[in-house]
Write a protein that holds these residues in place. Structure first.
Motif, PDB file in Angstrom:
ATOM      1  N   SER A 111      10.904  11.223  -6.139  1.00  0.00           N
ATOM      2  CA  SER A 111      10.746  12.426  -5.325  1.00  0.00           C
ATOM      3  C   SER A 111      12.061  12.802  -4.642  1.00  0.00           C
ATOM      4  O   SER A 111      12.393  13.977  -4.532  1.00  0.00           O
ATOM      5  CB  SER A 111       9.630  12.259  -4.299  1.00  0.00           C
ATOM      6  N   GLU A 112      12.830  11.802  -4.216  1.00  0.00           N
ATOM      7  CA  GLU A 112      14.125  12.088  -3.594  1.00  0.00           C
ATOM      8  C   GLU A 112      15.078  12.723  -4.602  1.00  0.00           C
ATOM      9  O   GLU A 112      15.769  13.691  -4.293  1.00  0.00           O
ATOM     10  CB  GLU A 112      14.738  10.819  -3.012  1.00  0.00           C
ATOM     11  N   GLU A 151       8.249  11.138   5.079  1.00  0.00           N
ATOM     12  CA  GLU A 151       9.087  10.998   6.271  1.00  0.00           C
ATOM     13  C   GLU A 151      10.402  10.288   5.957  1.00  0.00           C
ATOM     14  O   GLU A 151      11.469  10.718   6.411  1.00  0.00           O
ATOM     15  CB  GLU A 151       8.328  10.247   7.366  1.00  0.00           C
ATOM     16  N   GLN A 152      10.351   9.217   5.188  1.00  0.00           N
ATOM     17  CA  GLN A 152      11.566   8.462   4.861  1.00  0.00           C
ATOM     18  C   GLN A 152      12.530   9.288   4.020  1.00  0.00           C
ATOM     19  O   GLN A 152      13.729   9.354   4.309  1.00  0.00           O
ATOM     20  CB  GLN A 152      11.200   7.173   4.129  1.00  0.00           C
ATOM     21  N   VAL A 153      12.017   9.914   2.982  1.00  0.00           N
ATOM     22  CA  VAL A 153      12.871  10.706   2.093  1.00  0.00           C
ATOM     23  C   VAL A 153      13.422  11.917   2.839  1.00  0.00           C
ATOM     24  O   VAL A 153      14.601  12.251   2.718  1.00  0.00           O
ATOM     25  CB  VAL A 153      12.101  11.128   0.816  1.00  0.00           C
ATOM     26  N   THR A 154      12.586  12.564   3.642  1.00  0.00           N
ATOM     27  CA  THR A 154      13.045  13.717   4.419  1.00  0.00           C
ATOM     28  C   THR A 154      14.190  13.316   5.335  1.00  0.00           C
ATOM     29  O   THR A 154      15.201  14.020   5.413  1.00  0.00           O
ATOM     30  CB  THR A 154      11.879  14.312   5.234  1.00  0.00           C
ATOM     31  N   ALA A 172       0.844  -1.188   0.000  1.00  0.00           N
ATOM     32  CA  ALA A 172       0.000   0.000   0.000  1.00  0.00           C
ATOM     33  C   ALA A 172       0.885   1.245   0.000  1.00  0.00           C
ATOM     34  O   ALA A 172       1.900   1.302   0.694  1.00  0.00           O
ATOM     35  CB  ALA A 172      -0.917  -0.003   1.208  1.00  0.00           C
ATOM     36  N   PHE A 173       0.490   2.216  -0.786  1.00  0.00           N
ATOM     37  CA  PHE A 173       1.256   3.453  -0.899  1.00  0.00           C
ATOM     38  C   PHE A 173       0.782   4.441   0.152  1.00  0.00           C
ATOM     39  O   PHE A 173      -0.391   4.791   0.214  1.00  0.00           O
ATOM     40  CB  PHE A 173       1.074   4.037  -2.306  1.00  0.00           C
ATOM     41  N   ASP A 174       1.685   4.889   0.995  1.00  0.00           N
ATOM     42  CA  ASP A 174       1.382   5.879   2.025  1.00  0.00           C
ATOM     43  C   ASP A 174       2.263   7.099   1.777  1.00  0.00           C
ATOM     44  O   ASP A 174       3.454   7.084   2.089  1.00  0.00           O
ATOM     45  CB  ASP A 174       1.648   5.291   3.405  1.00  0.00           C
ATOM     46  N   PRO A 175       1.694   8.159   1.184  1.00  0.00           N
ATOM     47  CA  PRO A 175       2.514   9.324   0.848  1.00  0.00           C
ATOM     48  C   PRO A 175       3.204   9.946   2.055  1.00  0.00           C
ATOM     49  O   PRO A 175       4.350  10.390   1.957  1.00  0.00           O
ATOM     50  CB  PRO A 175       1.535  10.300   0.201  1.00  0.00           C
ATOM     51  N   ASP A 184      17.895  23.699   6.060  1.00  0.00           N
ATOM     52  CA  ASP A 184      16.790  23.793   7.003  1.00  0.00           C
ATOM     53  C   ASP A 184      15.893  22.556   6.870  1.00  0.00           C
ATOM     54  O   ASP A 184      15.364  22.275   5.790  1.00  0.00           O
ATOM     55  CB  ASP A 184      15.997  25.070   6.715  1.00  0.00           C
ATOM     56  N   ALA A 185      15.723  21.824   7.965  1.00  0.00           N
ATOM     57  CA  ALA A 185      14.946  20.580   7.936  1.00  0.00           C
ATOM     58  C   ALA A 185      13.493  20.816   7.522  1.00  0.00           C
ATOM     59  O   ALA A 185      12.920  20.016   6.785  1.00  0.00           O
ATOM     60  CB  ALA A 185      15.002  19.898   9.300  1.00  0.00           C
ATOM     61  N   ALA A 186      12.904  21.902   7.984  1.00  0.00           N
ATOM     62  CA  ALA A 186      11.511  22.202   7.616  1.00  0.00           C
ATOM     63  C   ALA A 186      11.389  22.473   6.120  1.00  0.00           C
ATOM     64  O   ALA A 186      10.417  22.062   5.478  1.00  0.00           O
ATOM     65  CB  ALA A 186      10.992  23.387   8.418  1.00  0.00           C
ATOM     66  N   GLN A 187      12.380  23.143   5.577  1.00  0.00           N
ATOM     67  CA  GLN A 187      12.366  23.434   4.140  1.00  0.00           C
ATOM     68  C   GLN A 187      12.533  22.141   3.333  1.00  0.00           C
ATOM     69  O   GLN A 187      11.885  21.959   2.309  1.00  0.00           O
ATOM     70  CB  GLN A 187      13.463  24.436   3.790  1.00  0.00           C
ATOM     71  N   ILE A 188      13.398  21.251   3.803  1.00  0.00           N
ATOM     72  CA  ILE A 188      13.573  19.963   3.133  1.00  0.00           C
ATOM     73  C   ILE A 188      12.257  19.201   3.140  1.00  0.00           C
ATOM     74  O   ILE A 188      11.832  18.672   2.113  1.00  0.00           O
ATOM     75  CB  ILE A 188      14.683  19.132   3.804  1.00  0.00           C
ATOM     76  N   ARG A 189      11.576  19.167   4.280  1.00  0.00           N
ATOM     77  CA  ARG A 189      10.305  18.443   4.368  1.00  0.00           C
ATOM     78  C   ARG A 189       9.269  19.037   3.422  1.00  0.00           C
ATOM     79  O   ARG A 189       8.528  18.305   2.765  1.00  0.00           O
ATOM     80  CB  ARG A 189       9.775  18.459   5.795  1.00  0.00           C
ATOM     81  N   THR A 190       9.231  20.355   3.336  1.00  0.00           N
ATOM     82  CA  THR A 190       8.288  21.016   2.429  1.00  0.00           C
ATOM     83  C   THR A 190       8.571  20.640   0.985  1.00  0.00           C
ATOM     84  O   THR A 190       7.651  20.319   0.222  1.00  0.00           O
ATOM     85  CB  THR A 190       8.364  22.553   2.606  1.00  0.00           C
ATOM     86  N   ILE A 191       9.831  20.665   0.601  1.00  0.00           N
ATOM     87  CA  ILE A 191      10.218  20.314  -0.771  1.00  0.00           C
ATOM     88  C   ILE A 191       9.841  18.867  -1.071  1.00  0.00           C
ATOM     89  O   ILE A 191       9.264  18.569  -2.114  1.00  0.00           O
ATOM     90  CB  ILE A 191      11.730  20.560  -0.985  1.00  0.00           C
ATOM     91  N   VAL A 192      10.160  17.973  -0.146  1.00  0.00           N
ATOM     92  CA  VAL A 192       9.848  16.557  -0.352  1.00  0.00           C
ATOM     93  C   VAL A 192       8.338  16.362  -0.461  1.00  0.00           C
ATOM     94  O   VAL A 192       7.859  15.647  -1.343  1.00  0.00           O
ATOM     95  CB  VAL A 192      10.444  15.689   0.777  1.00  0.00           C
ATOM     96  N   ALA A 193       7.578  17.007   0.409  1.00  0.00           N
ATOM     97  CA  ALA A 193       6.121  16.870   0.372  1.00  0.00           C
ATOM     98  C   ALA A 193       5.560  17.362  -0.960  1.00  0.00           C
ATOM     99  O   ALA A 193       4.639  16.746  -1.520  1.00  0.00           O
ATOM    100  CB  ALA A 193       5.494  17.642   1.531  1.00  0.00           C
ATOM    101  N   GLU A 194       6.112  18.447  -1.495  1.00  0.00           N
ATOM    102  CA  GLU A 194       5.676  18.956  -2.794  1.00  0.00           C
ATOM    103  C   GLU A 194       5.974  17.950  -3.902  1.00  0.00           C
ATOM    104  O   GLU A 194       5.141  17.708  -4.781  1.00  0.00           O
ATOM    105  CB  GLU A 194       6.352  20.287  -3.107  1.00  0.00           C
ATOM    106  N   GLU A 195       7.161  17.367  -3.868  1.00  0.00           N
ATOM    107  CA  GLU A 195       7.545  16.403  -4.901  1.00  0.00           C
ATOM    108  C   GLU A 195       6.711  15.127  -4.819  1.00  0.00           C
ATOM    109  O   GLU A 195       6.269  14.606  -5.838  1.00  0.00           O
ATOM    110  CB  GLU A 195       9.041  16.080  -4.811  1.00  0.00           C
ATOM    111  N   VAL A 196       6.486  14.640  -3.612  1.00  0.00           N
ATOM    112  CA  VAL A 196       5.649  13.454  -3.449  1.00  0.00           C
ATOM    113  C   VAL A 196       4.226  13.763  -3.898  1.00  0.00           C
ATOM    114  O   VAL A 196       3.591  12.966  -4.594  1.00  0.00           O
ATOM    115  CB  VAL A 196       5.672  12.942  -1.983  1.00  0.00           C
ATOM    116  N   GLY A 197       3.726  14.932  -3.528  1.00  0.00           N
ATOM    117  CA  GLY A 197       2.384  15.333  -3.934  1.00  0.00           C
ATOM    118  C   GLY A 197       2.215  15.376  -5.436  1.00  0.00           C
ATOM    119  O   GLY A 197       1.169  14.997  -5.972  1.00  0.00           O
ATOM    120  N   ALA A 198       3.250  15.810  -6.125  1.00  0.00           N
ATOM    121  CA  ALA A 198       3.184  15.897  -7.582  1.00  0.00           C
ATOM    122  C   ALA A 198       3.188  14.513  -8.232  1.00  0.00           C
ATOM    123  O   ALA A 198       2.660  14.346  -9.329  1.00  0.00           O
ATOM    124  CB  ALA A 198       4.364  16.719  -8.108  1.00  0.00           C
ATOM    125  N   LEU A 199       3.753  13.523  -7.554  1.00  0.00           N
ATOM    126  CA  LEU A 199       3.884  12.184  -8.137  1.00  0.00           C
ATOM    127  C   LEU A 199       2.844  11.181  -7.639  1.00  0.00           C
ATOM    128  O   LEU A 199       2.641  10.150  -8.275  1.00  0.00           O
ATOM    129  CB  LEU A 199       5.279  11.627  -7.837  1.00  0.00           C
TER     130      LEU A 199
END
Length: 65
Positions: free
Chosen positions: A54-55, A12-15, A4-7, A26-41
């Motif tokens: 996404s990574e 969390e793993q990629v971040t 099952a795919f859990d975005p 900045d860890a928060a900025q990394i998480r935001t970027i990763v979330a945007e990339e995962v969201g797009a895919l």
């Protein structure tokens, strides 16, 4: 059999991996970027490679900062 795919889990793993790779970023900025990339895919028909793709995209964006 595909799992099952859990975005949120992918984010969390990629971040975590990218925070280790880019400790000065900045860890928060990394998480935001990763979330945007995962969201797009995540709406793609095959989600098996969302983590890798996404990574890769997030690394490129972080390096450009």
């Amino acid at each position: 059999m595909a799992t099952a795919f859990d975005p949120e889990e992918v984010v969390e793993q990629v971040t975590g991996r990218l925070i280790e790779r880019f400790p000065d970023a900045d860890a928060a900025q990394i998480r935001t970027i990763v979330a945007e990339e995962v969201g797009a895919l995540q709406s793609m028909p095959v989600t098996d490679y969302v983590s890798v793709l996404s990574e890769r995209a997030a690394k490129k964006r972080i390096k450009a900062l």
